[in-house]
Scaffold this active site. Structure first.
Site, mmCIF file in Angstrom:
data_model
loop_
_atom_site.group_PDB
_atom_site.id
_atom_site.type_symbol
_atom_site.label_atom_id
_atom_site.label_comp_id
_atom_site.label_asym_id
_atom_site.label_seq_id
_atom_site.Cartn_x
_atom_site.Cartn_y
_atom_site.Cartn_z
ATOM 1 N N GLU A 17 0.817 -1.220 0.000
ATOM 2 C CA GLU A 17 0.000 0.000 0.000
ATOM 3 C C GLU A 17 0.849 1.267 0.000
ATOM 4 O O GLU A 17 0.471 2.270 -0.608
ATOM 5 C CB GLU A 17 -0.941 0.017 1.210
ATOM 6 C CG GLU A 17 -2.025 -1.055 1.187
ATOM 7 C CD GLU A 17 -1.597 -2.362 1.860
ATOM 8 O OE1 GLU A 17 -2.454 -3.243 2.035
ATOM 9 O OE2 GLU A 17 -0.399 -2.487 2.201
ATOM 10 N N PHE A 79 -12.033 -6.660 14.196
ATOM 11 C CA PHE A 79 -10.899 -7.117 13.387
ATOM 12 C C PHE A 79 -10.519 -6.059 12.366
ATOM 13 O O PHE A 79 -11.345 -5.561 11.620
ATOM 14 C CB PHE A 79 -11.287 -8.429 12.688
ATOM 15 C CG PHE A 79 -10.230 -8.957 11.765
ATOM 16 C CD1 PHE A 79 -9.006 -9.399 12.259
ATOM 17 C CD2 PHE A 79 -10.458 -9.012 10.396
ATOM 18 C CE1 PHE A 79 -8.033 -9.887 11.401
ATOM 19 C CE2 PHE A 79 -9.486 -9.502 9.533
ATOM 20 C CZ PHE A 79 -8.268 -9.941 10.031
ATOM 21 N N GLN A 80 -9.237 -5.698 12.348
ATOM 22 C CA GLN A 80 -8.666 -4.705 11.439
ATOM 23 C C GLN A 80 -9.316 -3.321 11.588
ATOM 24 O O GLN A 80 -9.399 -2.560 10.625
ATOM 25 C CB GLN A 80 -8.744 -5.175 9.975
ATOM 26 C CG GLN A 80 -7.836 -6.371 9.692
ATOM 27 C CD GLN A 80 -7.638 -6.639 8.214
ATOM 28 O OE1 GLN A 80 -8.480 -6.309 7.387
ATOM 29 N NE2 GLN A 80 -6.516 -7.261 7.883
ATOM 30 N N LYS A 129 -17.648 -0.881 5.907
ATOM 31 C CA LYS A 129 -17.910 -2.004 5.009
ATOM 32 C C LYS A 129 -19.401 -2.181 4.706
ATOM 33 O O LYS A 129 -19.765 -2.545 3.580
ATOM 34 C CB LYS A 129 -17.351 -3.293 5.613
ATOM 35 C CG LYS A 129 -17.481 -4.472 4.656
ATOM 36 C CD LYS A 129 -16.890 -5.749 5.206
ATOM 37 C CE LYS A 129 -17.094 -6.877 4.206
ATOM 38 N NZ LYS A 129 -16.556 -8.169 4.699
ATOM 39 N N MET A 474 23.884 9.358 3.115
ATOM 40 C CA MET A 474 23.725 10.654 3.772
ATOM 41 C C MET A 474 24.001 10.552 5.273
ATOM 42 O O MET A 474 24.580 11.459 5.875
ATOM 43 C CB MET A 474 22.323 11.222 3.531
ATOM 44 C CG MET A 474 22.159 12.656 4.009
ATOM 45 S SD MET A 474 23.274 13.823 3.195
ATOM 46 C CE MET A 474 22.342 14.206 1.717
#
Length: 566
Positions: A17, A79-80, A129, A474
Site C-alpha cells: 500500500e 478485526f482490522q 464495510k 547521507m
C-alpha cells in the site's frame, strides 16, 4: 468489484500500500491531476499514512479511499479496526467518514475539488464495510457548496504596486520561488516576469524545473546542498576566520521576492540569519505560512499565478527603471568561482570498498555525480526524474539540469525513503510517452523493491538508476562530520564478504522478470546507460560507486552561509 467493470478507470495493483500511495503521488506530481490510491481497513489503511503525509508536506493533490469496519462495529476493537479518520487528521487537507450511501456523490466531488484547488493536498474518504455493500443510484450535485472555503484569493493592486516600488528601489533583488509556482501552474508567468525585470531567480528543491536552469538568470536551487552562489546571492558571502568570527565578503539580496515558498529549515538554515539585511516579500496562497518560519516585511495572501500575471502586465505598462548590471556581474563572478563540480580524490581511491571492486583499476572508478551527468547527457535532459531520499537525491538535483516544471519528482518535505521507484511508476502512467527514470540509492530502492512486480505485470516502463555505495550515504556523511566517522548500522553490505555487492540486485530483478545490469568500471557505464534508455520495459541499471563521497556544498543544519563547505 465495481471497478473491474469500468471502461474509463484503470486500476493498478501495487504490491504494498505504501507503494500505491507513492505511485499515486508520482502520478499527481507529474500530471498536475489528482492521484488516487485505496486500501482496506486496518493495516492496509495504515500503510498509506507515509504516502499521505508525503502529499501533505509537499502539497500534492491526492485522494485516499480506505475501508473501515461496519458502522455497528466502530469503536469496539473489531478485526482490522483503526480510527483512520482520527489518525490522519494532522496530515490531510480534509477527511470524510461516510455514514450514508447517499453522501457518496457529494463527498467524492468535494474531495477532488478540495484536493486540487487552493494549496493542494491529500483528502481521505473512509468507507465502512456495510456501506460498501449497499447499492444506490448516484445523484451528482450540480454545484459544490463549501462555505468559508476560498481557494483563489487575489492580491489587490495596492500590494502589487508596492512590490513594483520595492523593485525600483532595489540594487540586489532575488526571486526565491518554490513548489507553489508549479502547483499554481505559474511557470510561464514567472519566466515572463523574470525576463521583464532581469531579476535573478533561485528555487527550492520543490521548485526545481519551474525556471530553466540553463537560463542566464537562473541561480539553480539554494539551501543545505544548494548552489553556493545561490546561497551567497540571498544571504551574502560570509566567511569565518580562524577564531570563528564572521566576516562579510560581499552583500546579498537587499530585496527577496519569496513566491510560493515556506522558508523550510533545509533552505534557511539558521532562519533569523536568512537574508538578514534584505526586505522580504512573501506571496503565498496559504495565509498560515506568513510569518510562520521567517518574519517578513510584506506578506501577501494570494494565488501566485494571479500575482505574477498581474505584475507582468504592470511592468509592461510601467517598465522597471532600475538596472542590475553590477549585481549580475557579482553573481557571474560567484558562479565562476563555485560551480557544481566533482573530482576523484585520494580519499575515494583509499576506500576499501572501491579497492575490492575495482581490482586496482583506480582510473575506472565511477563517481555518482558522473553517472548522473552522463544520464543528463544521454537522455538529452528530457527525462522525468524521480528520486529516493539521501545523497543520490541531492546529486540528482545538482547534476541533472532541469528545463521544465514537473520534471523533478522527489519527497522533499517528508524525505521518505522508498519513494523513488513507486513515484516513477506513477509518473510513467501519467506521461507514458516520456522517459521516466528513478535515480535511487541502494538503501532507498530496497524499501519498495516489490513494486518491480507491479511495473512488470502492468507493463509500466519505469526505469531505475541505482547508485550503489553499500551504505546509507547521507547518514555516513553526517557520521563523518559530526560523529568522528563512527558507523551506526550505516553499512548495508555483507561484512563477511566485502568483495561481493550485496544484495544481488540483478538476481532479485531476475526473480521479478525485470532486466538489470550491474556496472563497476567507468568504461562500461555509457554503453549500459544507452541500453537502459533504449529499453521499452522496466529496467534497472546498478552502478557501483564509492561511499566516501560527500554531497557538497553543505551547510550543516541550523548553521549559516558562513559555515558552508564547498
Amino acid at each position: 468489484q465495481a471497478l473491474t467493470k469500468s471502461r474509463q478507470i484503470r486500476t493498478i495493483l501495487p504490491r504494498h500500500e505504501q507503494g500505491g500511495a507513492f505511485a499515486a503521488g508520482g502520478y499527481a506530481r507529474a500530471s498536475g491531476k489528482v492521484g488516487v490510491c485505496m486500501a482496506t481497513s486496518g493495516p492496509g489503511a495504515t500503510n498509506l499514512v507515509t504516502g499521505i503525509a508525503d502529499a501533505w508536506m509537499d502539497s500534492v493533490p491526492l485522494v485516499a479511499l480506505t475501508g473501515q469496519v461496519p458502522q455497528a462495529m466502530i469503536g469496539k476493537g473489531a478485526f482490522q479496526e483503526t480510527d483512520f479518520y482520527g489518525m490522519t487528521l494532522s496530515v490531510v487537507k480534509h477527511s470524510y467518514l461516510i455514514t450514508d450511501i447517499r453522501e457518496i456523490p457529494r463527498v467524492v466531488k468535494e474531495a477532488f475539488h478540495i484536493a486540487h484547488t487552493g494549496r493542494p493536498g491529500p483528502v481521505v474518504i473512509d468507507f465502512p464495510k456495510n456501506i460498501q455493500q449497499q447499492v444506490a443510484q448516484p445523484v451528482w450535485p450540480d454545484k459544490i457548496n463549501l462555505p468559508g472555503y476560498n481557494p483563489s484569493p487575489k492580491a489587490d493592486d495596492l500590494e502589487l504596486n508596492e512590490i513594483i516600488g520595492l523593485i525600483e528601489k532595489s540594487e540586489r533583488p532575488v526571486l526565491y520561488v518554490g513548489g507553489g509556482i508549479i502547483t499554481g501552474n505559474a511557470s510561464k508567468e514567472l519566466r515572463g516576469f523574470v525576463e521583464a525585470t532581469k531579476i535573478p531567480v533561485t528555487t527550492t528543491i520543490m521548485g526545481v524545473g519551474v525556471f530553466p536552469e540553463d537560463h542566464k538568470l537562473s541561480l539553480r536551487w539554494l539551501g543545505m546542498h544548494g548552489a553556493a552562489y545561490a546561497n551567497w546571492a540571498v544571504s551574502g558571502e560570509l566567511r569565518k576566520d580562524t577564531k570563528g568570527r564572521v566576516r562579510k565578503i560581499a552583500d546579498g539580496a537587499d530585496l527577496l521576492l519569496a513566491f510560493g515558498v515556506r522558508f523550510d529549515d533545509r533552505v534557511t538554515g539558521k532562519v533569523e540569519k536568512f537574508c538578514e539585511s534584505g526586505t522580504i516579500v512573501h506571496v503565498d496562497i496559504d495565509r498560515s505560512e506568513h510569518n510562520k518560519n521567517r518574519h517578513v516585511q510584506l506578506p501577501i495572501h494570494s494565488d501566485v499565478k494571479y500575482v505574477l500575471g498581474k505584475l507582468c502586465r504592470m511592468v509592461k505598462a510601467r517598465p522597471i527603471k532600475a538596472r542590475f548590471t553590477k549585481w549580475h556581474r557579482q553573481i557571474g563572478e560567484w558562479k565562476q568561482r563555485a560551480p557544481m563540480r566533482y573530482e576523484v580524490t585520494k580519499e575515494v581511491l583509499k576506500s576499501a570498498h572501491m579497492r575490492d571492486h575495482l581490482n586496482g583499476k583506480t582510473d575506472q572508478v565511477i563517481l555518482p555525480q558522473h553517472a548522473i551527468a552522463m544520464l543528463f547527457e544521454h537522455s538529452k535532459g528530457n527525462a522525468i526524474i524521480t528520486t529516493g531520499v539521501g545523497q543520490h537525491q541531492m546529486w540528482a538535483g545538482q547534476h541533472y539540469r532541469y528545463k521544465f516544471p514537473r520534471q523533478f519528482i522527489t519527497s522533499a518535505g517528508l524525505g521518505a525513503m522508498g519513494f523513488g521507484y513507486p513515484a516513477a511508476m506513477g509518473a510513467k502512467v501519467a506521461c507514458p510517452n516520456r522517459e521516466v527514470i528513478d535515480i535511487d540509492g541502494d538503501g532507498s530502492f530496497l524499501m519498495n523493491i516489490q513494486e518491480l512486480a507491479t511495473a512488470k505485470i502492468e507493463k509500466i516502463a519505469a526505469k531505475a538508476l541505482i547508485l550503489n555505495n553499500q551504505h546509507l550515504g547521507m547518514v555516513v556523511q553526517w557520521e563523518d562530520h559530526f560523529y568522528a566517522g563512527n558507523r551506526g548500522h550505516t553499512y548495508l553490505g555483507n561484512p563477511d564478504n566485502t568483495k561481493e555487492t550485496y544484495p544481488d540486485f540483478p538476481a532479485i530483478c531476475a526473480g521479478f522478470g525485470v532486466k538489470c545490469e550491474r556496472v563497476i568500471f567507468k568504461k562500461d557505464l555509457i554503453p549500459a546507460m544507452k541500453r537502459m534508455l533504449a529499453a521499452k520495459e522496466p529496467y534497472v541499471l546498478e552502478v557501483v560507486t564509492p561511499y566516501t563521497e560527500h554531497v557538497l556544498p553543505f551547510i550543516p543544519a541550523g548553521h549559516t552561509v558562513a559555515d558552508m563547505i564547498y
